[in-house]
Enzyme design. Structure first.
Site, PDB file in Angstrom:
ATOM      1  N   GLU A  78     -39.266 -20.988 -44.523  1.00  0.00           N
ATOM      2  CA  GLU A  78     -38.498 -22.340 -44.716  1.00  0.00           C
ATOM      3  C   GLU A  78     -38.531 -22.854 -43.090  1.00  0.00           C
ATOM      4  OE1 GLU A  78     -36.776 -24.309 -46.800  1.00  0.00           O
ATOM      5  OE2 GLU A  78     -36.545 -25.500 -44.968  1.00  0.00           O
ATOM      6  N   THR A 131     -31.649 -30.407 -52.056  1.00  0.00           N
ATOM      7  CA  THR A 131     -30.846 -29.329 -52.656  1.00  0.00           C
ATOM      8  C   THR A 131     -29.454 -29.337 -52.034  1.00  0.00           C
ATOM      9  OG1 THR A 131     -32.721 -27.927 -53.075  1.00  0.00           O
ATOM     10  CG2 THR A 131     -30.492 -26.794 -52.868  1.00  0.00           C
ATOM     11  N   HIS A 134     -27.394 -30.458 -66.036  1.00  0.00           N
ATOM     12  CA  HIS A 134     -27.566 -31.445 -67.239  1.00  0.00           C
ATOM     13  C   HIS A 134     -27.771 -30.538 -68.511  1.00  0.00           C
ATOM     14  CE1 HIS A 134     -27.727 -35.175 -65.042  1.00  0.00           C
ATOM     15  NE2 HIS A 134     -28.459 -34.592 -64.054  1.00  0.00           N
ATOM     16  N   LYS A 158     -30.634 -42.155 -63.958  1.00  0.00           N
ATOM     17  CA  LYS A 158     -29.309 -41.975 -64.993  1.00  0.00           C
ATOM     18  C   LYS A 158     -28.112 -42.639 -64.833  1.00  0.00           C
ATOM     19  CE  LYS A 158     -31.106 -37.124 -65.356  1.00  0.00           C
ATOM     20  NZ  LYS A 158     -31.772 -36.789 -64.275  1.00  0.00           N
ATOM     21  N   ARG A 197     -34.448 -37.948 -53.565  1.00  0.00           N
ATOM     22  CA  ARG A 197     -35.152 -37.311 -54.843  1.00  0.00           C
ATOM     23  C   ARG A 197     -36.643 -37.057 -54.647  1.00  0.00           C
ATOM     24  NH1 ARG A 197     -32.009 -41.658 -56.388  1.00  0.00           N
ATOM     25  NH2 ARG A 197     -30.278 -41.248 -57.776  1.00  0.00           N
TER      26      ARG A 197
HETATM   27  C1  LIG Z   1     -29.613 -38.001 -55.344  1.00  0.00           C
HETATM   28  C2  LIG Z   1     -29.913 -36.838 -56.017  1.00  0.00           C
HETATM   29  C3  LIG Z   1     -29.151 -36.429 -57.247  1.00  0.00           C
HETATM   30  C4  LIG Z   1     -29.727 -35.478 -57.919  1.00  0.00           C
HETATM   31  N1  LIG Z   1     -28.934 -34.831 -58.933  1.00  0.00           N
HETATM   32  C5  LIG Z   1     -29.263 -34.156 -59.536  1.00  0.00           C
HETATM   33  C6  LIG Z   1     -28.444 -33.275 -60.738  1.00  0.00           C
HETATM   34  O1  LIG Z   1     -27.092 -33.604 -60.702  1.00  0.00           O
HETATM   35  N2  LIG Z   1     -28.741 -32.315 -61.486  1.00  0.00           N
HETATM   36  C7  LIG Z   1     -29.929 -31.896 -61.297  1.00  0.00           C
HETATM   37  O2  LIG Z   1     -30.410 -30.948 -62.136  1.00  0.00           O
HETATM   38  N3  LIG Z   1     -30.813 -32.197 -60.259  1.00  0.00           N
HETATM   39  C8  LIG Z   1     -30.516 -33.104 -59.554  1.00  0.00           C
HETATM   40  N4  LIG Z   1     -31.076 -33.715 -58.555  1.00  0.00           N
HETATM   41  C9  LIG Z   1     -32.601 -32.995 -58.327  1.00  0.00           C
HETATM   42  C10 LIG Z   1     -32.581 -31.641 -57.514  1.00  0.00           C
HETATM   43  O3  LIG Z   1     -31.613 -32.077 -56.174  1.00  0.00           O
HETATM   44  C11 LIG Z   1     -33.888 -31.448 -56.882  1.00  0.00           C
HETATM   45  O4  LIG Z   1     -34.729 -31.408 -58.144  1.00  0.00           O
HETATM   46  C12 LIG Z   1     -34.102 -29.912 -56.482  1.00  0.00           C
HETATM   47  O5  LIG Z   1     -32.859 -29.995 -55.511  1.00  0.00           O
HETATM   48  C13 LIG Z   1     -35.156 -29.840 -55.785  1.00  0.00           C
HETATM   49  O6  LIG Z   1     -35.133 -28.668 -55.125  1.00  0.00           O
HETATM   50  P1  LIG Z   1     -36.367 -27.870 -54.232  1.00  0.00           P
HETATM   51  O7  LIG Z   1     -36.084 -26.576 -54.148  1.00  0.00           O
HETATM   52  O8  LIG Z   1     -37.585 -28.170 -55.303  1.00  0.00           O
HETATM   53  O9  LIG Z   1     -36.923 -28.766 -53.093  1.00  0.00           O
HETATM   54  P2  LIG Z   1     -35.912 -29.034 -51.453  1.00  0.00           P
HETATM   55  O10 LIG Z   1     -34.540 -28.758 -51.750  1.00  0.00           O
HETATM   56  O11 LIG Z   1     -36.522 -30.001 -50.838  1.00  0.00           O
HETATM   57  O12 LIG Z   1     -36.491 -27.632 -51.107  1.00  0.00           O
HETATM   58  C14 LIG Z   1     -37.904 -27.312 -50.282  1.00  0.00           C
HETATM   59  C15 LIG Z   1     -37.847 -26.761 -49.111  1.00  0.00           C
HETATM   60  O13 LIG Z   1     -38.639 -26.567 -48.511  1.00  0.00           O
HETATM   61  C16 LIG Z   1     -38.803 -26.665 -47.032  1.00  0.00           C
HETATM   62  N5  LIG Z   1     -40.108 -27.154 -46.580  1.00  0.00           N
HETATM   63  C17 LIG Z   1     -40.746 -28.098 -46.697  1.00  0.00           C
HETATM   64  N6  LIG Z   1     -41.882 -28.124 -46.139  1.00  0.00           N
HETATM   65  C18 LIG Z   1     -42.046 -27.115 -45.601  1.00  0.00           C
HETATM   66  C19 LIG Z   1     -42.931 -26.243 -44.400  1.00  0.00           C
HETATM   67  N7  LIG Z   1     -44.221 -26.993 -44.159  1.00  0.00           N
HETATM   68  N8  LIG Z   1     -42.559 -25.148 -44.054  1.00  0.00           N
HETATM   69  C20 LIG Z   1     -41.455 -24.474 -44.622  1.00  0.00           C
HETATM   70  N9  LIG Z   1     -40.498 -25.033 -45.479  1.00  0.00           N
HETATM   71  C21 LIG Z   1     -40.852 -26.242 -45.588  1.00  0.00           C
HETATM   72  C22 LIG Z   1     -37.670 -27.705 -47.219  1.00  0.00           C
HETATM   73  O14 LIG Z   1     -37.294 -27.804 -45.751  1.00  0.00           O
HETATM   74  C23 LIG Z   1     -36.768 -27.445 -48.009  1.00  0.00           C
HETATM   75  O15 LIG Z   1     -35.665 -26.790 -47.799  1.00  0.00           O
HETATM   76  C24 LIG Z   1     -31.033 -34.742 -57.652  1.00  0.00           C
HETATM   77  C25 LIG Z   1     -31.583 -34.912 -56.492  1.00  0.00           C
HETATM   78  C26 LIG Z   1     -31.017 -36.179 -55.884  1.00  0.00           C
HETATM   79  C27 LIG Z   1     -31.722 -36.464 -54.344  1.00  0.00           C
END
Ligand SMILES: Cc1cc2nc3c(=O)[nH]c(=O)nc-3n(C[C@H](O)[C@H](O)[C@H](O)COP(=O)(O)OP(=O)(O)OC[C@H]3O[C@@H](n4cnc5c(N)ncnc54)[C@H](O)[C@@H]3O)c2cc1C
Length: 491
Positions: free
Chosen positions: A32, A43, A51, A253, A316
């Site tokens: 990370e 996140t 949901h 939504k 998002r």
């Molecule tokens: C405004 C908003 C409202 C939402 N509401 C909801 C909800 O109510 N319910 C729901 O189910 N979903 C919701 N979502 C969607 C949900 O938040 C996301 O789908 C989810 O958090 C994505 O998680 P992730 O682990 O894929 O991505 P991330 O949280 O982005 O994690 C990816 C990680 O990878 C790391 N990374 C990136 N590049 C590198 C690299 N080169 N080297 C090492 N590390 C790296 C980043 O630093 C990050 O920590 C919402 C999103 C938003 C923005």
């Protein structure tokens, strides 16, 4: 360093995948770039709704994983002792024409296997369920299996449990390249050196397209869609009981009014496509849109502006494919995407993680169950929360630090802060995510310096080296009196 599998990203996706992998006899490393779990924008900053799964078009990857994810979270959140409350959602129709939208959502939900959906069109029943709801509401779709959580606490709890079961984490480690030889993954390159691995799982959120491109794969692009929020004080926590939605628009939504697991009210998000994946600013116009949307659903919010305790935004990760990108590369052996996790990615994460385990098996990797896997995580004791006075007294007797309140707004004790540091928090936000110190009305104005001092003592490092959220976010720049004497600041 060597591992069987490297997961890129410690957001909710990387964390849930890591925990699933930790059930097997394989070496897993999570890499990370930020300083802690859940420090990536989506996140750490989302609505926290698990949901039910009615709004995803049947047949999409999202639909496959959302209602299954909801069911899985009901069990997993309990196992890892993360905050989770099944409050239900209401999608509200303000006009007769909008009832058709509710019927359409219900049909979709039924197809997606969402249990107990009901259209409530009895206005008295609706008012009884949600007393502050706009009087113009004519009907609502009730989804009782929807839940709320604290997304960062959930991710931290999941990753803690994964680590307890053998997963290794490397923070402040940025993946800069994927090593591929003769069409097969051989490892990753980072700013801290190389890690050999036969499999790489891309869970890099907003940056997943870049990680994929590092392996020579350009199958999708991710663009950021900003969503802004206000949080209101717990004093007005009774404004809503359910997560209240308007009828959805084609891109979102809609702006919701929701209780939080801690008793605040959260309103937002709007939806604005932007270019910069690092733009975490809130805007006057965006927040005005959020406020107007919330007042439309719950009009008594209108005179509660003084109850706003903070505002923030999340980005998002929107894939140009419009759907989650989950699968093994057909071109590079050993490269798996768990990418494009747009909303409802938080909900879908445990279901996608199971799919990634299947992909691992399909890749030919031998997976033997780990007999020592322990699904349970012990949460940090919170003696000032809850009503069990005698166990709080016992705890304080055993360790007086649990009787010393550091964060007055959220009633967080010194014992909790020290425990958070022992569990891996290295920054002020890391402590905040694990304990809520600094999340109350004063937003850390009172407890911030105390937490910083405790961190400096416990980690045995100078106070000036403690950061808010890792590199580039130092809180103290130097000693004021030394400056007056003509000294220099370090940076
Ligand atoms: C405004 C908003 C409202 C939402 N509401 C909801 C909800 O109510 N319910 C729901 O189910 N979903 C919701 N979502 C969607 C949900 O938040 C996301 O789908 C989810 O958090 C994505 O998680 P992730 O682990 O894929 O991505 P991330 O949280 O982005 O994690 C990816 C990680 O990878 C790391 N990374 C990136 N590049 C590198 C690299 N080169 N080297 C090492 N590390 C790296 C980043 O630093 C990050 O920590 C919402 C999103 C938003 C923005």
């Amino acid at each position: 360093m060597k591992a069987d599998v490297v997961i890129v990203g410690a957001g909710i996706m990387g964390s849930t995948i890591a925990r699933e992998f930790s059930k097997y006899e394989i070496d897993v490393a999570v890499v990370e770039k930020e300083a802690d779990v859940a420090f990536g924008s989506p996140t750490k900053a989302n609505t926290g709704i698990i949901h039910p799964g009615y709004d995803d078009q049947p047949g999409t990857v999202r639909a496959q994983h959302c209602s299954r994810g909801n069911a899985l979270w009901h069990q997993i959140a309990r196992e890892v002792a993360a905050p989770f409350e099944e409050v239900g959602t209401l999608v509200v129709a303000m006009k007769d024409e909008e009832v058709e939208v509710l019927e359409d959502l219900k049909r979709r939900g039924d197809t997606n296997g969402v249990p107990r959906l009901e259209i409530v069109d009895d206005e008295d029943k609706l008012r009884g369920m949600e007393p502050h709801l706009n009087r113009e509401a004519v009907a609502a779709l009730l989804a009782p299996t929807a839940a709320i959580t604290s997304p960062y606490e959930l991710a931290v709890a999941i990753m803690e449990n994964a680590v307890q079961n053998g997963v290794k984490t490397c923070f402040e480690t940025e993946v800069t390249g994927i090593t591929v030889r003769q069409g097969e993954v051989k490892g990753i390159q980072t700013n801290r050196g190389e890690i050999e691995a036969q499999l790489v799982v891309n869970a890099a959120g907003l940056w997943a397209d870049r990680i994929s491109a590092m392996a020579g794969l350009n199958g999708f692009k991710i663009h950021p869609r900003k969503g802004e929020y206000h949080i209101l004080d717990k004093k007005v926590g009774d404004l809503t009981r359910h997560v209240v939605f308007p009828t959805p628009s084609p891109i979102s939504k809609g702006i919701v009014v929701t209780p939080t697991v801690e008793g605040n009210v959260l309103i937002g998000p709007n939806a604005q496509d932007i270019d910069d994946k690092q733009d975490m600013t809130t805007t006057h116009s965006g927040l005005a849109e959020v406020w107007a949307g919330a007042c439309k659903l719950i009009p008594s919010i209108a005179d509660k502006k003084s109850m706003i305790i903070t505002s923030f935004c999340g980005l998002r990760p929107e894939p140009d494919t419009k759907d989650f990108v989950v699968g093994s590369s057909q071109i590079i052996k050993g490269f798996i995407n768990a990418a494009g996790m747009r909303s409802p990615g938080l909900t879908a994460a445990p279901s996608v993680a199971l799919r990634v385990v299947d992909l691992l098996m399909e890749s030919g990797m031998e997976l033997r169950r780990k007999v020592t896997f322990d699904s349970r995580r012990k949460p940090i004791d919170k003696p000032m929360k809850g009503s069990d006075l005698s166990s709080a007294q016992n705890l304080i007797k055993q360790n007086p630090d649990y009787g010393y309140v550091v964060c007055r707004c959220e009633h967080v004790t010194k014992g909790e802060i020290l425990e958070a540091i022992r569990r891996g928090a290295t920054t002020l936000d890391g402590v905040k995510f694990r304990t809520r110190a600094g999340m109350g009305r004063c937003q850390g104005g009172f407890c911030g310096p105390h937490v910083l001092k405790l961190m400096s003592e416990e980690l045995v490092v100078p106070a000036e080296s403690i950061t808010k959220r890792g590199k580039g976010s130092r809180v103290l720049l130097g000693k004021a009196k030394e400056l007056l004497r003509g000294g220099d600041l370090d940076d």
